[in-house]
Design a protein around this motif. Structure first.
Motif, mmCIF file in Angstrom:
data_model
loop_
_atom_site.group_PDB
_atom_site.id
_atom_site.type_symbol
_atom_site.label_atom_id
_atom_site.label_comp_id
_atom_site.label_asym_id
_atom_site.label_seq_id
_atom_site.Cartn_x
_atom_site.Cartn_y
_atom_site.Cartn_z
ATOM 1 N N LEU A 101 47.866 23.852 9.098
ATOM 2 C CA LEU A 101 48.018 22.863 10.163
ATOM 3 C C LEU A 101 49.474 22.793 10.601
ATOM 4 N N GLY A 102 49.678 22.475 11.895
ATOM 5 C CA GLY A 102 51.038 22.448 12.453
ATOM 6 C C GLY A 102 51.677 21.084 12.354
ATOM 7 N N VAL A 103 52.522 20.748 13.355
ATOM 8 C CA VAL A 103 53.290 19.498 13.305
ATOM 9 C C VAL A 103 52.377 18.289 13.445
ATOM 10 N N ASN A 104 51.542 18.308 14.441
ATOM 11 C CA ASN A 104 50.613 17.196 14.596
ATOM 12 C C ASN A 104 49.361 17.481 13.779
ATOM 13 N N SER A 105 49.535 17.416 12.495
ATOM 14 C CA SER A 105 48.487 17.911 11.606
ATOM 15 C C SER A 105 47.201 17.099 11.719
ATOM 16 N N MET A 106 47.339 15.783 11.903
ATOM 17 C CA MET A 106 46.145 14.940 11.976
ATOM 18 C C MET A 106 45.334 15.274 13.217
ATOM 19 N N ASP A 107 46.055 15.437 14.324
ATOM 20 C CA ASP A 107 45.372 15.797 15.568
ATOM 21 C C ASP A 107 44.614 17.104 15.398
ATOM 22 N N GLU A 108 45.312 18.049 14.828
ATOM 23 C CA GLU A 108 44.689 19.373 14.678
ATOM 24 C C GLU A 108 43.463 19.304 13.795
ATOM 25 N N PHE A 109 43.612 18.552 12.693
ATOM 26 C CA PHE A 109 42.505 18.482 11.738
ATOM 27 C C PHE A 109 41.316 17.736 12.335
ATOM 28 N N LEU A 110 41.605 16.581 12.931
ATOM 29 C CA LEU A 110 40.502 15.728 13.392
ATOM 30 C C LEU A 110 39.820 16.292 14.628
#
Lengths: 675, 336
Positions: free
Chosen positions: A408-417
């Protein structure tokens, strides 16, 4: 005497004793065993150098060349020292000092020639064998130290027999025999020698570097990596019934502080008031044997209502109900706990500080996630409903529970969710807490272990590193801190059963966490029962257990003087028994002929006729015949028959020897000695 | 204080295995001393280091190994002691030598308890030890195969002529681990003879009154010898003198006769040593006279001359042969 009194001195300056080739062979064999014991703890270049030194030394022995001169050995020694510093950045610490000791021993071989050198190498080898226990104290390690011990001792025996070479069978037999005879006193000393609690001085930092366990921070990958480790985290014995699998949440570090994709324990040292715990229902009492993890927390079943009372651990309870010891846990530790599965945790109101901490989020990150959470706030959902909605978010979208999620990158939560939707418990717990905080519901992450495996042989629960888990606690005004496990929303099997049943592809899991290999598992469980006993009784035998055991054995009289008296007394007793067996004249297996002859000797003994040590049967018969002329004939015949039976077994046929035997028997029966 | 420094004072208190009526001495259980060797002390240091390490790191298996090695040391102590105890020592023979040479003794050291003994060292003088393994006294012992009983060869430097009591024998062993030194003292009831040191002076023998011709130094004797004929062999004749060639003709053993022998024996006379003193211009003291006579006895024996010895209180009539030779040397050795 006067003139020769100078020769009576015992202490004579002994000449330098040069050892022979067979001594060197034994020494190298012993060192090979010692090196094998440590090979995995040493850098490859150290292993290679020691082998090279040994080969070099042996080559010198065969070719009869001179040992390397000092101008060669000193630079080599310095080079080795530099190599250690270069590899370990230090000369101290467990790993570096072991490597240093091994390489110096290897170089010492190059000047090992005399008895003195050999003894030094032998003693250092014994020392290195003991060093192996710094790395592991398992039964297997103990078994692996036996061949080197036998071999080193055999070398020492061969060195004590310098005038000729003993056979290897004899050396191994004697060495094994000596070690076996050493066991009884060893056991007494182990139980009775007064235990002094360590450490006496600082222990090198790296001594515990290979201990695994939970961290005080959570990054993506931390827990999934831990899950691949089948090492045992702790074992639990329950006093009563074992609670259902989905209740087995083992509470570890509580994480409050979010920093990018990392979550940290940050509140421990802030003097927050302790949260109030109101319990309901039956208490669950259990005792945990925790494997050393080089951290301060003691794992407890959610929610601990009574903290362990081990004085040496000095455990304290933090405000968020982690149980912390004053020092890192370096040894296997056993403690008792009492927990309740029905409880309400938290004061009536969340304080301002706590609320701020439980809502803390870095700004300018994960805009999509924050927007999603904001949409729930805008709908004016109650915190309870926000929790439900968030959990539904996981259920309604195609989230997958996997050990190898994409990076996952910088905005990990966004990417994951919103994109990858593949994650492990750490992803679900962090994203859930993130959503809660973004929606204004105070939340924190709890890490620990979930579940455990029942060992039916010993009736205890094994919790492994592969059971590591992370979940969430959210603050609801009426209920206090409530445990929410978002992983359960995605993969109920993880919580109700275990990791293996929750994953589609289990090949990355350690073998012991998987469902296949039924037979292996059952063997393993049996082996673990043995290990558990070993841990409890041998490795866990400390000053406290010694005190308990001896108080039980000796009653109230127990004191240090008493202990030492007991120790000395029992050692003396055991040594007496061993001496008795050592000094007992082994009765030689006597043939029937020998028995008859002994009876005959006993008859003559009454008349004062005893064979001398230097006298053969024939000589004795001649002497006896002179002393007892009336029986001279039968005396001489008995002597003759006995001699021929004893010394010419191969020559005479069976038939004739049987005839002689009966003749001798008759003669002896009829023999009545009188003067 | 001086009493304490005196070695004989301490010697009195030592436990020594004494010879029994049979002539051999048995090392009893109360007669064995034991003390750690320097390797044993080093081993103790290792144990201490292991104990400290085990305490510091709370290593229970470290304790196990520490205690195992401690116990191994104890067991080794027992084994070393048991290796020495109940050994039987007796002397087989002693070689007769001249003062200043090394006497050689052959000792029989044997096990009496049906167990083989390893690395038993015995010495009279610590510079000349002998190491052997002793086979078990039981003929049925399995470990017997490689062991054979051999006598111990011990040497002792000699200084003074005459009879000497065999000094105390020291027996020790450090088997099996070299951690302990167990030793015992054995005193056998045995005397050995040391002949006087032969003189290195090459002085002319004075003429004895009843000697026929002038006999000078060894080389001259040999030069003057002339074969005169045979005589029938008599007991005591040197075997070197037997003419084997002639005897093979079937007329019995014949001894070669030389001129000057038999007819005129050489008398080695104490009272004439004064003459030698005068003729050579060297003053010779009592011991030197004995040495000189010893030297001449050796020469005469080597030359196979017929010789006699005349001393102040003793006269040995002329004869030849080994028995005569040793009788002369013993007499010289025992002179006041």
């Amino acid at each position: 005497m006067g003139l020769f009194s100078t020769t009576n001195k015992v202490s004579v300056r002994k000449p330098v004793v040069i050892m022979q080739r067979h001594h060197l062979q034994w020494l190298l064999l012993s060192l090979a065993w010692v090196l094998a014991l440590h090979a995995t703890h040493l850098p490859i270049w150290v292993n290679v150098s020691v082998i090279a030194a040994a080969v070099w030394r042996y080559h010198i022995e065969i070719t009869g060349k001179k040992l390397p001169k000092i101008y060669l050995t000193i630079p080599l020694t310095m080079l080795a020292g530099l190599g250690i510093i270069f590899t370990f950045r230090t000369l101290f610490g467990r790993d570096a000092s072991l490597a240093l000791l091994v390489i110096m021993l290897g170089l010492k071989l190059l000047e090992t020639r005399t008895m003195r050198d050999y003894v030094l190498v032998i003693l250092l080898s014994y020392f290195l064998v003991a060093n192996a226990f710094l790395f592991s104290q398992s039964l297997l390690t103990l078994a692996f130290t036996l061949p080197p011990l036998i071999c080193i001792t055999a070398t020492l025996i061969s060195m004590s027999h310098r005038h000729s070479q003993l056979s290897w069978q004899f050396l191994l037999k004697l060495s094994g025999g000596l070690l076996l005879q050493a066991i009884p006193v060893m056991l007494i000393l182990f139980v009775l020698f007064p235990r002094i609690p360590g450490p006496l001085w600082g222990i090198p930092e790296d001594s515990y570097s290979d201990m695994t366990g939970l961290n005080d921070s959570l990054n993506f990958g931390n827990i999934s990596n831990l899950t691949k480790n089948s090492a045992i985290a702790f074992r639990v014995e329950f006093k009563n019934k074992i609670p259902p699998q989905n209740q087995l949440y083992w509470r570890g570090p509580v994480l409050w502080h979010q920093n990018g994709s990392q979550w940290l324990v940050s509140s421990q040292h802030i003097g927050l008031p302790k949260e109030k715990l109101v319990t309901n229902g039956d208490a669950i009492s259990y005792s945990i044997t925790l494997e050393p993890h080089n951290r301060t927390w003691l794992l407890m079943l959610d929610m601990p209502s009574v903290i362990p009372n081990n004085p040496e651990l000095n455990p304290t309870l933090t405000h968020d109900y982690q149980v912390i010891t004053s020092q890192n846990v370096h040894t296997r530790t056993r403690y008792n706990g009492i927990s309740h599965s029905q409880y309400r945790l938290g004061n009536a109101q969340l304080s301002e500080v706590e609320r701020n901490m439980a809502l803390q989020l870095n700004e300018f990150e994960n805009p999509k996630t924050k927007a999603l959470a904001q949409s729930w706030v805008d709908q004016q959902l109650t915190p309870k409903l926000i929790v439900e909605t968030a959990l539904n978010q996981y259920r309604s979208h195609p989230f997958r529970y996997t050990l190898s999620p994409p990076r996952l990158g910088v905005n990990s939560m966004d990417e994951f969710l919103f994109n990858t939707r593949q994650g492990f418990c750490e992803h679900y717990a962090t994203s859930f807490v993130y959503l809660m905080r973004a929606a204004g519901v105070p939340a924190r992450i709890v890490t620990g272990y979930q579940g455990g495996e029942l060992n039916p042989n010993g009736h205890y629960l094994i919790v492994r590193q592969s059971d590591a888990h992370a979940w969430a606690e959210v603050w609801l005004d009426e209920q206090g801190w409530v445990r929410i496990d978002p992983t359960a929303a995605v993969s109920p099997a993880r919580i109700d059963e275990n990791v293996a049943s929750a994953l589609n592809d289990t090949t990355e899991l350690p073998m012991m966490a998987r469902q296949d290999y039924k037979l292996l598992r059952s063997i393993y469980l049996r082996w673990d029962t043995v290990n558990n006993g070993w841990n409890q009784w041998v490795l866990g035998y400390n000053e406290q257990k010694q005190f308990e055991l001896l108080s039980k054995l000796m009653g109230k009289k127990y004191s240090l003087q008493y202990l030492i008296l007991w120790m000395m007394g029992s050692i003396a007793a055991v040594m007496l028994v061993i001496s008795y067996f050592l000094l007992k004249t082994t009765k030689t297996l006597s043939s029937p002929n020998q028995k008859h002859y002994n009876r005959y000797l006993a008859k003559l003994k009454k008349l004062g006729l005893i064979p001398l040590a230097t006298e053969g049967a024939q000589d004795f018969a001649n002497r006896a015949a002179v002393a007892l002329p009336s029986q001279a004939q039968s005396i001489l015949e008995i002597g003759e028959i006995y001699n021929s039976l004893r010394y010419s077994q191969n020559l005479s046929s069976k038939k004739s020897s049987a005839g002689k035997s009966t003749r001798m028997k008759q003669l002896i029966k009829a023999f009545k000695p009188n003067k | 204080m001086s009493r304490l420094l005196n070695q004989q004072f301490w010697t009195k208190w030592l436990r020594v295995s004494k010879a029994q009526a049979s002539g051999s001495a048995l090392i009893g259980i109360r007669q064995v001393y034991i003390f750690p060797t320097r390797w044993g002390l080093l081993y103790g240091l290792l144990l201490f280091a292991l104990l400290i390490g085990s305490i510091n790191y709370s290593l229970n298996l470290g304790y196990v190994l520490t205690f195992l090695l401690t116990s191994l040391g104890h067991v080794a102590m027992l084994h070393t002691w048991r290796n020495v105890v109940n050994c039987q020592v007796d002397i087989l023979y002693a070689e007769r030598v001249f003062a200043g040479q090394l006497t050689k003794f052959a000792l029989n050291i044997a096990d009496t308890k049906q167990r083989p003994r390893h690395s038993i060292t015995a010495y009279l003088d610590a510079q000349y030890p002998d190491v052997q393994d002793l086979p078990s006294s039981s003929p049925h012992d399995k470990q017997q195969d490689s062991m054979t009983a051999k006598p111990f060869n011990l040497s002792l430097p000699t200084i003074k002529r005459g009879w000497h009591t065999l000094p105390r024998i020291t027996l020790y062993s450090e088997f099996p681990l070299s951690l302990f030194h167990a030793w015992a003292y054995v005193q056998l009831d045995f005397r050995y003879m040391v002949y006087p040191t032969p003189s290195t002076l090459t002085l002319l023998k004075p003429n004895a009154p009843d000697s026929g011709g002038e006999l000078g130094s060894t080389s001259q004797i040999e030069g003057d010898e002339e074969f005169v004929g045979h005589k029938p062999y008599q007991l005591g004749d040197s075997s070197k003198r037997v003419d084997w060639k002639a005897s093979s003709r079937g007329i019995g053993l014949l001894t070669k006769q030389y001129q000057g022998l038999g007819a005129s024996p050489v008398w080695l006379d104490w009272s004439l040593l004064g003459e030698t003193e005068i003729s050579s211009g060297i003053s010779i003291d009592h011991e030197a006279k004995i040495s000189l006579l010893t030297h001449w006895v050796m020469d005469a024996h080597e030359a196979q001359s017929l010789f006699g010895l005349r001393l102040p209180n003793t006269v040995i009539y002329p004869s030849t042969g080994d028995a005569h030779y040793h009788a002369c040397l013993s007499t010289l050795a025992l002179m006041d």
